[in-house]
Design a protein around this motif. Structure first.
Motif, PDB file in Angstrom:
ATOM      1  N   GLY A 182       1.216  -1.489   0.529  1.00 39.53           N
ATOM      2  CA  GLY A 182      -0.190   0.241   0.649  1.00 39.53           C
ATOM      3  C   GLY A 182       0.827   0.828  -0.088  1.00 39.53           C
ATOM      4  N   TYR A 183       0.366   2.112  -0.805  1.00 35.20           N
ATOM      5  CA  TYR A 183       0.764   3.131  -0.979  1.00 35.20           C
ATOM      6  C   TYR A 183       0.738   4.546  -1.046  1.00 35.20           C
TER       7      TYR A 183
ATOM      8  N   LYS B   8     -14.144  -0.472   0.996  1.00 34.02           N
ATOM      9  CA  LYS B   8     -14.381  -1.439  -1.052  1.00 34.02           C
ATOM     10  C   LYS B   8     -14.119  -0.964  -1.400  1.00 34.02           C
ATOM     11  N   GLU B   9     -14.776   0.789  -1.017  1.00 29.04           N
ATOM     12  CA  GLU B   9     -14.006   2.061  -2.300  1.00 29.04           C
ATOM     13  C   GLU B   9     -12.974   2.297  -3.149  1.00 29.04           C
ATOM     14  N   LEU B  10     -12.418   1.831  -1.936  1.00 30.27           N
ATOM     15  CA  LEU B  10     -10.320   2.272  -1.962  1.00 30.27           C
ATOM     16  C   LEU B  10      -9.839   1.011  -2.605  1.00 30.27           C
TER      17      LEU B  10
ATOM     18  N   PHE C  24       1.973 -14.423  -4.304  1.00 35.41           N
ATOM     19  CA  PHE C  24       1.022 -13.312  -5.051  1.00 35.41           C
ATOM     20  C   PHE C  24       1.265 -11.355  -4.328  1.00 35.41           C
ATOM     21  N   LEU C  25       0.942 -11.084  -5.395  1.00 33.55           N
ATOM     22  CA  LEU C  25       1.741  -9.627  -5.097  1.00 33.55           C
ATOM     23  C   LEU C  25       0.748  -8.797  -5.915  1.00 33.55           C
ATOM     24  N   TYR C  26       0.132  -7.349  -4.525  1.00 38.59           N
ATOM     25  CA  TYR C  26      -0.598  -6.711  -5.246  1.00 38.59           C
ATOM     26  C   TYR C  26      -0.026  -5.027  -4.360  1.00 38.59           C
ATOM     27  N   ASP C  27      -0.477  -4.302  -5.455  1.00 36.80           N
ATOM     28  CA  ASP C  27      -0.314  -3.214  -5.455  1.00 36.80           C
ATOM     29  C   ASP C  27      -1.660  -2.326  -5.446  1.00 36.80           C
ATOM     30  N   LEU C  28      -1.310  -1.022  -3.918  1.00 34.70           N
ATOM     31  CA  LEU C  28      -2.983  -0.495  -4.101  1.00 34.70           C
ATOM     32  C   LEU C  28      -2.363   1.435  -3.784  1.00 34.70           C
ATOM     33  N   GLU C  29      -2.681   2.009  -4.594  1.00 34.56           N
ATOM     34  CA  GLU C  29      -2.394   3.453  -4.399  1.00 34.56           C
ATOM     35  C   GLU C  29      -3.593   3.849  -3.448  1.00 34.56           C
ATOM     36  N   LEU C  30      -3.174   4.462  -2.108  1.00 33.63           N
ATOM     37  CA  LEU C  30      -3.921   4.850  -1.257  1.00 33.63           C
ATOM     38  C   LEU C  30      -4.019   6.674  -1.414  1.00 33.63           C
TER      39      LEU C  30
ATOM     40  N   GLN D 114      -5.710   6.276   6.332  1.00 34.93           N
ATOM     41  CA  GLN D 114      -5.332   5.789   7.697  1.00 34.93           C
ATOM     42  C   GLN D 114      -5.582   4.166   7.874  1.00 34.93           C
ATOM     43  N   PRO D 115      -4.198   3.397   7.754  1.00 28.46           N
ATOM     44  CA  PRO D 115      -5.040   2.068   7.900  1.00 28.46           C
ATOM     45  C   PRO D 115      -5.345   1.828   9.887  1.00 28.46           C
ATOM     46  N   LYS D 116      -6.114   0.725  10.185  1.00 33.86           N
ATOM     47  CA  LYS D 116      -6.544   0.735  11.012  1.00 33.86           C
ATOM     48  C   LYS D 116      -6.868  -1.381  11.176  1.00 33.86           C
TER      49      LYS D 116
END
Length: 300
Positions: free
Chosen positions: A137-138, A194-196, A223-229, A234-236
């Motif tokens: 996550g970035y 979900k919307e992110l 298995f690798l995944y990228d997600l631009e945030l 703020q993760p919880k």
């Protein structure tokens, strides 16, 4: 890249691929086969115990095989489970103390049909390949600065307590696809709405490696995944797996992955991210090609 960083990456990859290095048990292990296909490795500490169950595990001079009468997914799963439950009751193998009541599918290759299922804690005993899904996550700030979300594992975690981790990750259980697993872990470990995720979660490849430790032999594929945030996210953590999250700059991430602060395979997931996004290049890193090779090691 500095010599210190390059040496740190070499140490990381040597640790993660320790089964292939001189001094490992590989030359003394016996392949573990089912239906003539190799599915794992049997080390001598495991072989001593498996010899007590000759109706299930047959030992030959050069290999271990499942008995021929175990010829269906269901009867193999049941027979192996019975052996493992008996060994667990006898407390004869340390890895079984970490019993999770979570099943992994056993395959000769990921795209092949499953041969049977096995308790997660026992996979290393048989040198069976496990799979998982990991998320990078970035965020990209308005000024173009890239930063990555890095989790810190709970101090009560059974494995690698208190160490840095990816934003979300989890082992691939028998009933989930890699993407389903990733979405599940995103919700449980980082409370990602979900919307992110929907339409934005990107499958970007995989890494593979094989290490050994006191608990056995561990061929793994991630298995690798990228997600631009968004910068406002703020993760919880919701399942007590993570203690805290840090938003690190790329230089901070580079420094962290060559230290012992990171769970090794998670550091390697981050390394793959840095390579794919051009933060590590052939011009900067003289061992570039060797690093790429060690991120994709065979399981058998």
């Amino acid at each position: 890249m500095s010599d210190v960083w390059s040496l740190g990456i070499q140490r990381l990859l040597a640790r993660l691929n320790s089964f292939y290095h001189p001094g490992s048990s590989k030359s003394k292990c016996k392949p573990f086969l089912c239906e003539t296909r190799q599915i794992g490795w049997i080390r001598e500490d495991a072989a001593v115990q498996l010899r007590q169950y000759p109706k299930v595990f047959i030992e030959h001079p050069d290999r271990f095989v499942l008995a021929d009468h175990l010829n269906t997914y269901d009867n193999r799963t049941e027979a192996v489970a019975n052996v493992l439950n008996d060994m667990r009751a006898k407390d004869c193998l340390k890895p079984l103390r970490g019993w999770r009541d979570e099943l992994y599918l056993v395959k000769s290759a990921y795209n092949n049909s499953p041969l049977f299922a096995i308790e997660r804690a026992a996979a290393g005993v048989f040198g069976i390949r496990k799979y998982g899904s990991h998320l990078n996550g970035y965020v990209i700030d308005d000024d173009g600065t890239w930063r990555m979300w890095i989790g810190k594992r709970s101090p009560t975690k059974q494995t690698f307590p208190g160490m840095y981790d990816n934003l979300a990750a989890g082992g691939l259980s028998h009933d989930l696809t890699p993407t389903e697993c990733m979405i599940k872990e995103c919700g449980e470990e980082a409370q990602l709405p979900k919307e992110l995720i929907e339409g934005k979660l990107k499958a970007v490849g995989a890494i593979s490696y094989c290490y050994e430790d006191d608990d056995g032999i561990h061929p793994e594929g991630q298995f690798l995944y990228d997600l631009e945030l968004p910068t406002t996210f703020q993760p919880k953590n919701t399942d007590a797996e993570m203690e805290k999250f840090y938003l690190m700059t790329i230089p901070e991430v580079k420094e962290a992955i060559i230290k012992d602060d990171f769970k090794p395979n998670c550091a390697t997931v981050v390394l793959d991210f840095l390579i794919r996004h051009g933060f590590v290049t052939p011009e900067q890193e003289s061992n570039y090609f060797d690093i790429l090779s060690q991120l994709h090691m065979p399981g058998q």
